[in-house]
Design a protein around this motif. Sequence first.
Motif, mmCIF file in Angstrom:
data_model
loop_
_atom_site.group_PDB
_atom_site.id
_atom_site.type_symbol
_atom_site.label_atom_id
_atom_site.label_comp_id
_atom_site.label_asym_id
_atom_site.label_seq_id
_atom_site.Cartn_x
_atom_site.Cartn_y
_atom_site.Cartn_z
ATOM 1 N N ALA A 61 0.833 -1.207 0.000
ATOM 2 C CA ALA A 61 0.000 0.000 0.000
ATOM 3 C C ALA A 61 0.870 1.260 0.000
ATOM 4 C CB ALA A 61 -0.934 -0.005 1.203
ATOM 5 N N LEU A 62 1.928 1.251 0.801
ATOM 6 C CA LEU A 62 2.827 2.405 0.862
ATOM 7 C C LEU A 62 3.552 2.614 -0.457
ATOM 8 C CD1 LEU A 62 4.434 1.980 4.412
ATOM 9 C CD2 LEU A 62 2.732 3.670 3.721
ATOM 10 N N ILE A 92 -3.901 6.145 5.878
ATOM 11 C CA ILE A 92 -4.484 6.822 4.712
ATOM 12 C C ILE A 92 -4.195 6.021 3.449
ATOM 13 C CG2 ILE A 92 -4.282 8.853 3.225
ATOM 14 C CD1 ILE A 92 -5.949 9.421 5.633
ATOM 15 N N CYS A 93 -2.986 5.460 3.365
ATOM 16 C CA CYS A 93 -2.630 4.641 2.205
ATOM 17 C C CYS A 93 -3.472 3.368 2.143
ATOM 18 C CB CYS A 93 -1.148 4.284 2.239
ATOM 19 S SG CYS A 93 -0.063 5.679 1.915
ATOM 20 N N LEU A 94 -3.831 2.830 3.285
ATOM 21 C CA LEU A 94 -4.693 1.648 3.304
ATOM 22 C C LEU A 94 -6.094 1.991 2.803
ATOM 23 C CD1 LEU A 94 -3.714 -0.112 6.660
ATOM 24 C CD2 LEU A 94 -2.979 -0.661 4.337
ATOM 25 N N ILE A 95 -6.571 3.209 3.120
ATOM 26 C CA ILE A 95 -7.854 3.657 2.571
ATOM 27 C C ILE A 95 -7.768 3.730 1.055
ATOM 28 C CG2 ILE A 95 -9.466 5.599 2.428
ATOM 29 C CD1 ILE A 95 -8.791 6.269 5.310
ATOM 30 N N THR A 100 6.671 -5.354 -2.460
ATOM 31 C CA THR A 100 6.837 -5.046 -1.045
ATOM 32 C C THR A 100 8.156 -4.332 -0.812
ATOM 33 O OG1 THR A 100 7.792 -7.239 -0.676
ATOM 34 C CG2 THR A 100 5.434 -6.993 -0.308
ATOM 35 N N TYR A 101 8.354 -3.863 0.426
ATOM 36 C CA TYR A 101 9.502 -3.014 0.747
ATOM 37 C C TYR A 101 10.841 -3.690 0.469
ATOM 38 C CZ TYR A 101 12.589 0.071 3.351
ATOM 39 O OH TYR A 101 13.611 0.929 3.697
ATOM 40 N N ASN A 102 10.938 -4.987 0.725
ATOM 41 C CA ASN A 102 12.202 -5.694 0.516
ATOM 42 C C ASN A 102 12.220 -6.440 -0.810
ATOM 43 O OD1 ASN A 102 10.268 -7.513 1.224
ATOM 44 N ND2 ASN A 102 11.424 -8.484 2.883
ATOM 45 N N SER A 103 11.543 -5.888 -1.803
ATOM 46 C CA SER A 103 11.477 -6.515 -3.118
ATOM 47 C C SER A 103 12.833 -6.486 -3.810
ATOM 48 C CB SER A 103 10.441 -5.801 -3.988
ATOM 49 O OG SER A 103 10.564 -6.174 -5.342
ATOM 50 N N SER A 104 13.081 -7.504 -4.638
ATOM 51 C CA SER A 104 14.331 -7.567 -5.406
ATOM 52 C C SER A 104 14.227 -6.820 -6.732
ATOM 53 C CB SER A 104 14.688 -9.032 -5.676
ATOM 54 O OG SER A 104 13.647 -9.676 -6.413
ATOM 55 N N LEU A 105 13.040 -6.284 -7.058
ATOM 56 C CA LEU A 105 12.822 -5.628 -8.344
ATOM 57 C C LEU A 105 13.271 -4.166 -8.309
ATOM 58 C CD1 LEU A 105 9.313 -7.108 -9.168
ATOM 59 C CD2 LEU A 105 11.561 -7.999 -9.796
ATOM 60 N N GLN A 106 13.465 -3.587 -9.512
ATOM 61 C CA GLN A 106 13.946 -2.205 -9.619
ATOM 62 C C GLN A 106 12.817 -1.186 -9.711
ATOM 63 O OE1 GLN A 106 15.501 -4.716 -11.367
ATOM 64 N NE2 GLN A 106 17.491 -4.648 -10.371
ATOM 65 N N PHE A 107 11.605 -1.590 -9.436
ATOM 66 C CA PHE A 107 10.479 -0.656 -9.460
ATOM 67 C C PHE A 107 9.555 -0.970 -8.291
ATOM 68 C CE2 PHE A 107 9.382 -4.283 -12.147
ATOM 69 C CZ PHE A 107 8.148 -4.667 -11.629
#
Length: 548
Positions: A225-226, A245-248, A385-392
Motif C-alpha cells: 500500500a505504501l 491513509i494509504c490503506l484507505i 513489497t519493501y524488501n522486493s528484489s525488483l527495480q520498481f
Amino acid sequence: MNSKQFLSIIISIIFSFELVINEEKTIKIAIIGSGIGGSSTAYWIEKLRNEKYSDTQLSITVYEQEKETCGRVRSRDIGEDTMIEAGATIFHVSNKYMVDFADEFGLAKYRVSQNPHISKSMTKFGFWHENDFLMQQSSSSLLTKFKIGYNFGFFDLLKTNRLSEEMKNKFCRIYDLQAQGISFETTKDLYQTINMFELSQESLKNYLKNFGLSKMIYDVFASMALRGNIGEQDPGETNALGGLICLIAEGKDLYTVNQGNQKICDNLIQSSKNAILKLNHAVKEIRYQETTESGNEEKDPSQKHGEYVLRIQNNEKSGSLETEVYDAVVFAAPFHSDKIKIEIPDFDPKIYEKEYIPIYSTFITGDVNPSYFGKESVPTEIYTTYNSSLQFTTLSLKTIFKNGTKLFRLFSKTPITQEILQKLFFNGKIVDEYRHEYPLLKINSSNTPFRFGSTDSHVYFVNAMEIPFSVMETEAIGGLNVAHLFFKDFFGEKFVFEEQHNEVTEEEHTDIFEEKPIEVISEQPIELTEKKPIEITEEKPEESDKEL
C-alpha cells in the motif's frame, strides 16, 4: 449644536474616512507554487472574499517556477483521447474538496478500477514479495478473493477494513470544522482536534501489530500500500497516520478525472478572477520590512505594518531579479532552505525543512519480458513489497493503442536505465519520464506551523499539511486553513460556510459521479502551457516477438 454633538460628528467623519481608505486599499497576496495547495488557496481566498467582503480589493499573484501548473500533479495526453497521470493519480470518494472541485468545473470522473482506456479482461494483477510472486489474480473473481484471504487472513482483512473506515470517519470531521470557519496555527492543533494526532507518534507497523493483525498485514500488505501510493517507504518507519491513509487508498472508491487531474489546478486558478498566474517565475528571496502609517513620525507600535519584499527570477530571461512587494505571502511548495532565502523575524528553517524522497514515473511502450521474473507469463499490474528484489515499486498497463502497442507506467525510486529497460521489456522504449519528490512520512513529525516565523507573521505555509502525510485532499484542506488565517489576520473574523459537509454514503456514489458536460471558464484569460501528445511510433514486432 453643543460641544458633545460636534465631537460626535467629527469622530463619525474620521471613522467613515478610515473605512473608505480601508475599502479602497488593495491587499496584495503572493502565492508561491501552483499545485493543489497554491491553486486551492487562490480559490478559497476568492470564495471567502465574495461571501463576506465583496468590496475588499484583493490582488493575487501565483508564481510557478515550472512551465506548467499543478506541482506534483502531472497529466499527460498520450493521444487517442487518452489522459494518464504521471504524478498524483487518485482521490477517494470521501475527499469532499476534490469531489466538489471536479463537480463545480464540470470535470467527469471514473473509477480507477474501471479504466475506460483498457478492457478489464486484458488486465491482471500480482503481488511480488521478496524474490517471487506471492499470488496472482485468477480468471475467477471468487478464486481471487479466496487467494487474497488465504494469504493475508480473512479476519485480518476485515479488521484492516474496519480500521480504514474508522480512520476515514475521523478525518472527515475536518470538513465540519472548516465549514464553521475554524482555523489552526499548527498541524498538531488540527490533528488533535479530530483525535488523530497520536497516530503520527508511532509507526504503522507497530500500530497494526498492537491491533492484533498478522505479520502478513503489517509487513507485506501495508508495504504494498505504501509503495503503490507514496513510493519507497518502510511500514516500520512510516507514521501510522499517513500509513492508514494509504490503506484507505487501497479500497474500491478511488477516482480520477477523465481529462486529467491537472485540470483541477488550472480551473481553480482560472476561477479566481483576482489571480494572475506567472509561469517560469521562481521566487528566490522573501524579506520582511516594517512600514508605518503615513505621517506617523513617532512610529507608534500599534500602527506598525509589515510588508514582504520578494525577489523573483524569470526563468525565460537572464539578468537581474525582479522585485515585488506584498502584504501577505503564501508558501505552497516543499520548503528547501538551499533554494530560497528567507529573512523573517523568528524564522527557523529547521522547523519547516523535511526530508523528501524521489519518485520516478516512467512511461514505456513494449511488452513485459516474463523471463525477467523467471516466469513464462506475468500479470499486467505488479505491486511489490519493501524488501522486493525488483527495480520498481509498481508496474501497470495503462492503455493499448489502436495499433496494438502497449503503454506501461512504472514507479521507481531511481531512473529506469537502458540496461533495466532491455531486461524488463521486449522492444521497450521510454516515451516520457517525470521525477517528483514525496515527503518521508516520519514518526513524530506532525507539529509544523502554518506560518513562517512568529504568530503575527503573514507568510503562510500551506505545505505544513503534507508533513504527516500528503494527498491532493490534504493540500486543499491546508489551502482553506491558510485562507481562514489570512482573513482572521486582516479582518479579525472567522467565516462560516452555508454548506455543511455531509459524508457521502455508498448509495450516493453513483449520483455524485454522474458525468457532466465540460464547463469552459473564460472570464480569466490565463495562458497555460499547451501539452503536446506523446508521440508513439508504430513498430511492427518481429516474428519471434509475435510468438511471445
